[in-house]
Design a protein around this motif. Structure first.
Motif, PDB file in Angstrom:
ATOM      1  N   PHE A 225       0.820  -1.205   0.000  1.00 49.40           N
ATOM      2  CA  PHE A 225       0.000   0.000   0.000  1.00 49.40           C
ATOM      3  C   PHE A 225       0.858   1.262   0.000  1.00 49.40           C
ATOM      4  N   THR A 226       1.865   1.313   0.860  1.00 45.99           N
ATOM      5  CA  THR A 226       2.675   2.529   0.949  1.00 45.99           C
ATOM      6  C   THR A 226       3.543   2.724  -0.291  1.00 45.99           C
ATOM      7  N   GLU A 227       3.967   1.627  -0.920  1.00 45.38           N
ATOM      8  CA  GLU A 227       4.733   1.770  -2.162  1.00 45.38           C
ATOM      9  C   GLU A 227       3.862   2.378  -3.253  1.00 45.38           C
ATOM     10  N   LYS A 228       2.603   1.980  -3.321  1.00 49.63           N
ATOM     11  CA  LYS A 228       1.672   2.597  -4.277  1.00 49.63           C
ATOM     12  C   LYS A 228       1.458   4.069  -3.944  1.00 49.63           C
ATOM     13  N   SER A 229       1.422   4.380  -2.656  1.00 50.83           N
ATOM     14  CA  SER A 229       1.187   5.775  -2.260  1.00 50.83           C
ATOM     15  C   SER A 229       2.349   6.670  -2.670  1.00 50.83           C
ATOM     16  N   LYS A 230       3.560   6.126  -2.714  1.00 53.48           N
ATOM     17  CA  LYS A 230       4.720   6.914  -3.144  1.00 53.48           C
ATOM     18  C   LYS A 230       4.594   7.320  -4.613  1.00 53.48           C
ATOM     19  N   VAL A 231       4.070   6.409  -5.434  1.00 51.66           N
ATOM     20  CA  VAL A 231       3.870   6.721  -6.849  1.00 51.66           C
ATOM     21  C   VAL A 231       2.863   7.853  -6.992  1.00 51.66           C
ATOM     22  N   TRP A 232       1.770   7.757  -6.224  1.00 48.29           N
ATOM     23  CA  TRP A 232       0.735   8.802  -6.290  1.00 48.29           C
ATOM     24  C   TRP A 232       1.228  10.119  -5.704  1.00 48.29           C
ATOM     25  N   LYS A 233       2.080  10.051  -4.708  1.00 51.07           N
ATOM     26  CA  LYS A 233       2.653  11.286  -4.154  1.00 51.07           C
ATOM     27  C   LYS A 233       3.449  12.017  -5.224  1.00 51.07           C
ATOM     28  N   ARG A 234       4.218  11.285  -6.019  1.00 52.63           N
ATOM     29  CA  ARG A 234       4.959  11.899  -7.120  1.00 52.63           C
ATOM     30  C   ARG A 234       3.988  12.493  -8.143  1.00 52.63           C
ATOM     31  N   ARG A 235       2.930  11.784  -8.456  1.00 53.55           N
ATOM     32  CA  ARG A 235       1.939  12.280  -9.414  1.00 53.55           C
ATOM     33  C   ARG A 235       1.261  13.563  -8.928  1.00 53.55           C
ATOM     34  N   HIS A 236       1.093  13.675  -7.616  1.00 50.49           N
ATOM     35  CA  HIS A 236       0.458  14.860  -7.035  1.00 50.49           C
ATOM     36  C   HIS A 236       1.431  16.030  -6.868  1.00 50.49           C
ATOM     37  N   GLY A 237       2.686  15.822  -7.180  1.00 50.90           N
ATOM     38  CA  GLY A 237       3.670  16.883  -6.978  1.00 50.90           C
ATOM     39  C   GLY A 237       4.089  17.025  -5.533  1.00 50.90           C
ATOM     40  N   GLY A 238       3.900  15.958  -4.761  1.00 51.39           N
ATOM     41  CA  GLY A 238       4.215  16.023  -3.343  1.00 51.39           C
ATOM     42  C   GLY A 238       5.574  15.485  -2.975  1.00 51.39           C
ATOM     43  N   ASP A 239       6.358  15.076  -3.970  1.00 55.98           N
ATOM     44  CA  ASP A 239       7.680  14.523  -3.703  1.00 55.98           C
ATOM     45  C   ASP A 239       8.704  15.652  -3.710  1.00 55.98           C
ATOM     46  N   LEU A 240       8.723  16.451  -2.669  1.00 60.87           N
ATOM     47  CA  LEU A 240       9.645  17.587  -2.608  1.00 60.87           C
ATOM     48  C   LEU A 240      11.090  17.101  -2.534  1.00 60.87           C
ATOM     49  N   ILE A 241      12.016  17.923  -2.990  1.00 58.76           N
ATOM     50  CA  ILE A 241      13.411  17.505  -2.982  1.00 58.76           C
ATOM     51  C   ILE A 241      13.899  17.216  -1.568  1.00 58.76           C
ATOM     52  N   SER A 242      13.401  17.977  -0.569  1.00 62.37           N
ATOM     53  CA  SER A 242      13.780  17.735   0.822  1.00 62.37           C
ATOM     54  C   SER A 242      12.622  18.071   1.752  1.00 62.37           C
ATOM     55  N   PHE A 243      12.438  17.218   2.761  1.00 63.24           N
ATOM     56  CA  PHE A 243      11.428  17.451   3.796  1.00 63.24           C
ATOM     57  C   PHE A 243      12.059  17.706   5.161  1.00 63.24           C
ATOM     58  N   TYR A 244      13.390  17.825   5.219  1.00 65.35           N
ATOM     59  CA  TYR A 244      14.040  17.746   6.522  1.00 65.35           C
ATOM     60  C   TYR A 244      13.580  18.784   7.546  1.00 65.35           C
ATOM     61  N   PRO A 245      13.194  20.041   7.189  1.00 70.95           N
ATOM     62  CA  PRO A 245      12.692  20.925   8.248  1.00 70.95           C
ATOM     63  C   PRO A 245      11.422  20.377   8.908  1.00 70.95           C
ATOM     64  N   TYR A 246      10.574  19.748   8.097  1.00 75.77           N
ATOM     65  CA  TYR A 246       9.352  19.150   8.632  1.00 75.77           C
ATOM     66  C   TYR A 246       9.675  17.898   9.455  1.00 75.77           C
ATOM     67  N   ILE A 247      10.612  17.085   8.959  1.00 77.48           N
ATOM     68  CA  ILE A 247      10.957  15.839   9.640  1.00 77.48           C
ATOM     69  C   ILE A 247      11.620  16.116  10.985  1.00 77.48           C
ATOM     70  N   VAL A 248      12.591  17.028  10.998  1.00 70.46           N
ATOM     71  CA  VAL A 248      13.295  17.341  12.251  1.00 70.46           C
ATOM     72  C   VAL A 248      12.313  17.867  13.290  1.00 70.46           C
ATOM     73  N   SER A 249      11.435  18.781  12.884  1.00 74.21           N
ATOM     74  CA  SER A 249      10.467  19.321  13.846  1.00 74.21           C
ATOM     75  C   SER A 249       9.450  18.263  14.253  1.00 74.21           C
ATOM     76  N   ALA A 250       9.035  17.416  13.322  1.00 75.38           N
ATOM     77  CA  ALA A 250       8.080  16.356  13.645  1.00 75.38           C
ATOM     78  C   ALA A 250       8.653  15.408  14.690  1.00 75.38           C
ATOM     79  N   ASP A 251       9.900  15.010  14.484  1.00 76.46           N
ATOM     80  CA  ASP A 251      10.543  14.083  15.401  1.00 76.46           C
ATOM     81  C   ASP A 251      10.724  14.720  16.778  1.00 76.46           C
ATOM     82  N   TYR A 252      11.161  15.965  16.779  1.00 75.93           N
ATOM     83  CA  TYR A 252      11.391  16.675  18.035  1.00 75.93           C
ATOM     84  C   TYR A 252      10.096  16.833  18.840  1.00 75.93           C
TER      85      TYR A 252
END
Length: 361
Positions: A225-252
């Protein structure tokens, strides 16, 4: 005449606010980055240690095989339902009439994916087992939002969830959890996140609501399921080059807040009791089932605003920055408890509600 932004402006100027973790300003990110090694590599298009470690951490917390980080819950949930519809070969899904997809997304599910919604239950109540059993259409998936935000954060009892889940699985219907506030309902159910998520084939959680991150969402399920979601994320333009500001804050902020949900829940019940002692004021639900609830006034919005402005000025405590009209003579606002509530002295709170009671009378 009162400035239409007067309530919001006055709320921002108060010393204390009853809701949330605090202002959404740049300091939120600065705090999260303070102890991060500046040489740590960023993620690239959804790959890299920084994002993969966080996804694995949340997958373990949710008891799911795999997770994917998305820039928004709107994107994640539309994609989840698209996957289930494609797998089933049915372009219909069922959800509550006040589901986020139905009232806040400009018909994205219909316009982008040509999926037809089947609305379950009365708009003022949660979805029940009989609503699911008595559906007149075949659907690929049922979405349950826990809690149901637009009706004050109400929840079905846990036995109902188990029965709906069992019915769906016995009848080949996928079941998806809109868990934007999943963390916040765990104290009420007295269950772990993994126990709740076990009832669902796919799960969405928000990173910025109770957790308090900057933005983003997690979509969880089996690896296929999640592998299929990655394909759709790319189709939606949601595959940003970097998410690290969101990831670092999310984890913190996950580490900061995930274990405080019981505190927020108990404080929400305390605060709701204060409101319910005031004339012409009531909460929905009467006793909250999570950290969030709605506060209703049996008064016109134009009459409530000056009351709140006066309370803010005299006590330094802000209750809400805006009011929503339900009729010419009624209005309400929403509260979600976070770190701010515990900073307010109890004697100050008692003064607030004594004054509010006197003024609404």
């Amino acid at each position: 005449m009162t400035n239409k932004n007067a309530l919001f402006d006055a709320f921002k100027q108060t010393k204390y606010q009853v809701a949330g973790h605090g202002p959404r300003n740049i300091q939120v990110l600065k705090d999260a980055l303070e102890n991060v090694d500046g040489e740590q590599e960023s993620d690239m298009y959804g790959n890299g240690k920084i994002i993969e470690d966080f996804q694995d951490k949340i997958a373990n917390y949710l008891g799911k095989e795999s997770t994917v980080f998305f820039p928004s819950g709107t994107m994640a949930q539309q994609i989840a339902l698209r996957i289930w519809c494609d797998d089933k070969g049915i372009k219909k899904v069922a959800y509550h009439p006040l589901c986020h997809m139905e009232i806040h997304e400009q018909d994205g599910l219909k316009k982008l994916h040509h999926i037809e919604p089947v609305l379950l239950a009365d708009k003022d109540s949660v979805i029940r087992l009989e609503d699911v059993v008595n559906m007149e259409s075949d659907v690929a998936c049922i979405l349950l939002e826990l809690p149901q935000r637009e009706i004050g954060g109400q929840l079905p009892d846990y036995q109902t969830l188990e029965r709906i889940s069992a019915y769906c699985r016995n009848n080949g219907i996928k079941i998806h959890l809109d868990g934007a506030r999943l963390f916040e309902i765990l104290p009420y159910y007295q269950k772990s996140a993994a126990e709740v998520c076990e009832l669902f084939d796919s799960v969405y959680i928000s990173i910025y609501k109770g957790i308090g991150g900057i933005a983003g969402a997690i979509l969880a399920g089996e690896k296929d399921f999640t592998e299929k979601s990655k394909v759709w994320k790319r189709r939606h333009g949601g595959d940003l080059i970097s998410f690290y500001p969101y990831i670092v804050s999310a984890d913190y902020y996950f580490d900061q807040h995930a274990d405080k949900m019981n505190q927020y829940y108990e404080e929400a019940k305390e605060l709701a009791a204060f409101f319910n002692e005031c004339g012409s004021v009531s909460t929905k639900p009467n006793i909250p089932v999570s950290n969030m609830f709605h506060v209703h006034f049996d008064m016109a919005k134009e009459d409530v605003v000056p009351v709140l402005l006066s309370v803010y000025k005299e006590t330094g405590v802000g209750l809400a920055g805006n009011l929503q009209e339900t009729s010419d003579k009624k209005c309400y606002f929403e509260i979600s408890i976070g770190n701010k509530y515990s900073t307010i002295p109890k004697e100050t709170l008692r003064k607030v509600f004594q004054m509010l009671d006197e003024k609404v009378k």
